[in-house]
Design a protein around this motif. Sequence first.
Motif, PDB file in Angstrom:
ATOM      1  N   GLY A 137       0.786  -1.087  -0.092  1.00  0.00           N
ATOM      2  CA  GLY A 137      -0.028  -0.102  -0.068  1.00  0.00           C
ATOM      3  C   GLY A 137       0.849   1.310   0.119  1.00  0.00           C
ATOM      4  N   PHE A 138       1.811   1.267   0.644  1.00  0.00           N
ATOM      5  CA  PHE A 138       2.804   2.352   0.696  1.00  0.00           C
ATOM      6  C   PHE A 138       3.362   2.613  -0.563  1.00  0.00           C
ATOM      7  CE2 PHE A 138       6.662   4.931   1.754  1.00  0.00           C
ATOM      8  CZ  PHE A 138       6.321   5.526   3.091  1.00  0.00           C
ATOM      9  N   LEU A 139       3.936   1.559  -1.220  1.00  0.00           N
ATOM     10  CA  LEU A 139       4.289   1.818  -2.638  1.00  0.00           C
ATOM     11  C   LEU A 139       3.332   2.181  -3.707  1.00  0.00           C
ATOM     12  CD1 LEU A 139       6.513  -1.475  -2.760  1.00  0.00           C
ATOM     13  CD2 LEU A 139       7.459   0.815  -2.562  1.00  0.00           C
ATOM     14  N   ASP A 140       2.241   1.584  -3.410  1.00  0.00           N
ATOM     15  CA  ASP A 140       0.977   2.109  -4.201  1.00  0.00           C
ATOM     16  C   ASP A 140       0.761   3.563  -4.300  1.00  0.00           C
ATOM     17  OD1 ASP A 140       0.527  -0.615  -5.182  1.00  0.00           O
ATOM     18  OD2 ASP A 140      -1.275  -0.797  -3.956  1.00  0.00           O
ATOM     19  N   THR A 141       0.861   4.166  -2.836  1.00  0.00           N
ATOM     20  CA  THR A 141       0.391   5.607  -2.984  1.00  0.00           C
ATOM     21  C   THR A 141       1.588   6.245  -3.334  1.00  0.00           C
ATOM     22  OG1 THR A 141      -0.724   5.213  -0.802  1.00  0.00           O
ATOM     23  CG2 THR A 141       0.206   7.226  -0.913  1.00  0.00           C
ATOM     24  N   VAL A 142       2.927   5.823  -3.142  1.00  0.00           N
ATOM     25  CA  VAL A 142       3.843   6.590  -3.679  1.00  0.00           C
ATOM     26  C   VAL A 142       4.074   6.596  -5.356  1.00  0.00           C
ATOM     27  CG1 VAL A 142       6.753   6.455  -3.814  1.00  0.00           C
ATOM     28  CG2 VAL A 142       5.657   6.252  -1.675  1.00  0.00           C
ATOM     29  N   ARG A 143       3.596   5.469  -5.812  1.00  0.00           N
ATOM     30  CA  ARG A 143       3.494   5.504  -7.388  1.00  0.00           C
ATOM     31  C   ARG A 143       2.367   6.239  -7.824  1.00  0.00           C
ATOM     32  NH1 ARG A 143       7.861   5.088  -9.041  1.00  0.00           N
ATOM     33  NH2 ARG A 143       8.976   2.961  -9.245  1.00  0.00           N
ATOM     34  N   ASP A 144       1.435   6.635  -6.998  1.00  0.00           N
ATOM     35  CA  ASP A 144       0.159   7.514  -7.412  1.00  0.00           C
ATOM     36  C   ASP A 144       0.899   8.960  -7.915  1.00  0.00           C
ATOM     37  OD1 ASP A 144      -1.924   5.725  -7.185  1.00  0.00           O
ATOM     38  OD2 ASP A 144      -2.467   6.518  -5.149  1.00  0.00           O
ATOM     39  N   GLY A 145       1.843   9.400  -7.221  1.00  0.00           N
ATOM     40  CA  GLY A 145       2.334  10.725  -7.447  1.00  0.00           C
ATOM     41  C   GLY A 145       3.827  10.533  -8.481  1.00  0.00           C
ATOM     42  N   HIS A 146       4.268   9.340  -8.315  1.00  0.00           N
ATOM     43  CA  HIS A 146       5.808   9.109  -8.923  1.00  0.00           C
ATOM     44  C   HIS A 146       5.606   7.884  -9.841  1.00  0.00           C
ATOM     45  CE1 HIS A 146       7.669  12.366  -6.647  1.00  0.00           C
ATOM     46  NE2 HIS A 146       6.988  11.969  -5.562  1.00  0.00           N
ATOM     47  N   PRO A 147       4.851   7.794 -10.780  1.00  0.00           N
ATOM     48  CA  PRO A 147       4.660   6.515 -11.463  1.00  0.00           C
ATOM     49  C   PRO A 147       5.971   5.726 -12.037  1.00  0.00           C
ATOM     50  CG  PRO A 147       3.769   8.487 -12.754  1.00  0.00           C
ATOM     51  CD  PRO A 147       4.059   8.861 -11.535  1.00  0.00           C
ATOM     52  N   ASP A 148       6.915   6.822 -12.415  1.00  0.00           N
ATOM     53  CA  ASP A 148       8.132   6.165 -13.142  1.00  0.00           C
ATOM     54  C   ASP A 148       9.300   6.594 -12.644  1.00  0.00           C
ATOM     55  OD1 ASP A 148       6.362   5.212 -15.427  1.00  0.00           O
ATOM     56  OD2 ASP A 148       6.117   7.153 -16.154  1.00  0.00           O
ATOM     57  N   THR A 149       9.237   7.459 -11.362  1.00  0.00           N
ATOM     58  CA  THR A 149      10.328   7.602 -10.691  1.00  0.00           C
ATOM     59  C   THR A 149      11.260   6.468 -10.191  1.00  0.00           C
ATOM     60  OG1 THR A 149       9.451   9.654 -10.010  1.00  0.00           O
ATOM     61  CG2 THR A 149      11.385   9.333  -8.955  1.00  0.00           C
ATOM     62  N   PRO A 150      12.574   6.375 -10.319  1.00  0.00           N
ATOM     63  CA  PRO A 150      13.577   5.398  -9.846  1.00  0.00           C
ATOM     64  C   PRO A 150      13.210   5.192  -8.162  1.00  0.00           C
ATOM     65  CG  PRO A 150      14.824   6.363 -11.455  1.00  0.00           C
ATOM     66  CD  PRO A 150      13.565   7.321 -11.269  1.00  0.00           C
ATOM     67  N   LEU A 151      12.665   4.112  -7.799  1.00  0.00           N
ATOM     68  CA  LEU A 151      12.342   3.801  -6.318  1.00  0.00           C
ATOM     69  C   LEU A 151      13.153   2.650  -5.810  1.00  0.00           C
ATOM     70  CD1 LEU A 151       8.682   4.048  -5.400  1.00  0.00           C
ATOM     71  CD2 LEU A 151      10.495   2.634  -4.205  1.00  0.00           C
ATOM     72  N   LEU A 152      13.804   2.869  -4.600  1.00  0.00           N
ATOM     73  CA  LEU A 152      14.589   1.706  -4.123  1.00  0.00           C
ATOM     74  C   LEU A 152      14.305   1.366  -2.857  1.00  0.00           C
ATOM     75  CD1 LEU A 152      17.322   0.437  -4.338  1.00  0.00           C
ATOM     76  CD2 LEU A 152      18.458   2.321  -3.388  1.00  0.00           C
ATOM     77  N   LEU A 153      13.934   0.189  -2.652  1.00  0.00           N
ATOM     78  CA  LEU A 153      13.456  -0.631  -1.631  1.00  0.00           C
ATOM     79  C   LEU A 153      14.778  -1.012  -0.818  1.00  0.00           C
ATOM     80  CD1 LEU A 153      10.858  -1.156   0.082  1.00  0.00           C
ATOM     81  CD2 LEU A 153      10.667  -3.281  -1.244  1.00  0.00           C
ATOM     82  N   VAL A 154      15.172  -0.667   0.280  1.00  0.00           N
ATOM     83  CA  VAL A 154      16.280  -0.888   1.080  1.00  0.00           C
ATOM     84  C   VAL A 154      15.797  -1.863   2.105  1.00  0.00           C
ATOM     85  CG1 VAL A 154      18.261  -0.165   2.059  1.00  0.00           C
ATOM     86  CG2 VAL A 154      17.288   1.043   0.345  1.00  0.00           C
ATOM     87  N   SER A 155      16.402  -3.197   2.331  1.00  0.00           N
ATOM     88  CA  SER A 155      16.002  -3.777   3.487  1.00  0.00           C
ATOM     89  C   SER A 155      16.947  -3.497   4.552  1.00  0.00           C
ATOM     90  CB  SER A 155      15.928  -5.321   3.100  1.00  0.00           C
ATOM     91  OG  SER A 155      17.388  -5.720   2.856  1.00  0.00           O
ATOM     92  N   PRO A 156      16.712  -4.085   5.898  1.00  0.00           N
ATOM     93  CA  PRO A 156      17.455  -3.606   7.161  1.00  0.00           C
ATOM     94  C   PRO A 156      18.848  -3.984   7.004  1.00  0.00           C
ATOM     95  CG  PRO A 156      15.425  -4.644   7.833  1.00  0.00           C
ATOM     96  CD  PRO A 156      15.534  -4.749   6.210  1.00  0.00           C
ATOM     97  N   LEU A 157      19.772  -3.097   7.388  1.00  0.00           N
ATOM     98  CA  LEU A 157      21.086  -3.250   7.487  1.00  0.00           C
ATOM     99  C   LEU A 157      21.246  -4.302   8.723  1.00  0.00           C
ATOM    100  CD1 LEU A 157      21.041  -0.603   6.259  1.00  0.00           C
ATOM    101  CD2 LEU A 157      23.186   0.318   7.668  1.00  0.00           C
ATOM    102  N   TYR A 158      22.538  -4.972   8.780  1.00  0.00           N
ATOM    103  CA  TYR A 158      22.659  -5.956   9.846  1.00  0.00           C
ATOM    104  C   TYR A 158      22.485  -5.502  11.257  1.00  0.00           C
ATOM    105  CZ  TYR A 158      24.802  -9.765  12.243  1.00  0.00           C
ATOM    106  OH  TYR A 158      24.947 -10.715  13.331  1.00  0.00           O
TER     107      TYR A 158
END
Length: 380
Positions: A250-271
């Motif tokens: 849902g978070f990604l869907d909302t971001v994409r509503d305003g930025h459909p093609d912007t490079p978007l980087l999903l970063v998982s937790p550091l160790y």
Amino acid sequence: MPPTPITPDLVHGAAELEATPRGLRPHRLPGWARRQFPDPYLGLMQAQTSGVRLLVRTAATALTLTTHPSRLTYTGLARPRGRIDVAVDGEVVLRDELTGGDHTETDPATGAATPHSGPPHSTAITGLPGRDVLVEIWLPHNEAVELVALDADAPIAAVSEPGRRWVNYGSSISQGSNAAGPSEIWPVLAARSAGLRLRNLGFGGNAMVDPFVARTIRDAPAELISLELGINVVNGDAMRLRAFVPAVHGFLDTVRDGHPDTPLLLVSPLYCGIHEDTPGPGAFDPASLAAGTPRFIATGDPADVPRGRLTLRTVRAALAEIAAQRADPNLHHLDGTELYGPADAETHPLPDGLHPDTATHHLVGTRFAQYLARAEFRRG
């Protein structure tokens, strides 16, 4: 010369400036979001000015910024003060530790809070060359400040900051906890290295995949977006896997509503060793508090993981699967252990078991900038 009015065009990296009796207080979340969830702790974190800076061009030989800081302290625990860092034509020339200001002292044993007041702080920038230069004044990443006055011995002009606009969302690691100063937190180091205009939405203890943050990012100008997700959800024991996965979608869907093609980087937790296989909630180790050197521990039961309780390992697997499922050519996934992994924990241990120190922020910032240098991010 008379003081220079501090106007919004001088301040970069903030959502808005609130007028106060003393001056202007930068906020990193817009007012509508703060009103929607008026949580005191989130309010404190978003008011701390991580990534917020003043940019001016001037031929002055001396410039003074007066601020009024405010911070949170804990009885019996020494915490480093915030800092204002100043760069001239890209080179950091001053690291000014804050003094004075207001603070709220909290007793970690009882939760009792006592307010204290103090004087403003002046940052004197001297020895400027007297010719046209770019002056960047990075406000503290770990204290809130009110901007009171700006004085110089020559005119000051606002600057249109160059570079692609980068919005980064994350935890205290993104906000900069345990870094020595605001120019040494990993997002600022990466932004300066990659020539990006940073808006830092790193909120200590508060990267909870909140919908109002998604809407804030949706509405923010950006040519690059990164989301450092997971550690706060785990150490806050805020969600189970069943809730976490739809929340991220849902978070990604909302971001994409305003930025459909912007490079978007999903970063998982550091160790982070304490939470790799042990769920939250996280807590202070009582023995460390007694010794005056606080460390964090994980208090959850690993036996609950098969029933959906989250650890960093399960979060990393979930985020990787989410990125693969969405089939979005501009959505990229970065395993956070590429920025800081188990081997790094041997050479750069987390001093309190949770947050990186200054040297580790430099390591993470360098690696992130190198990652951004890959071809898929060279847009705009």
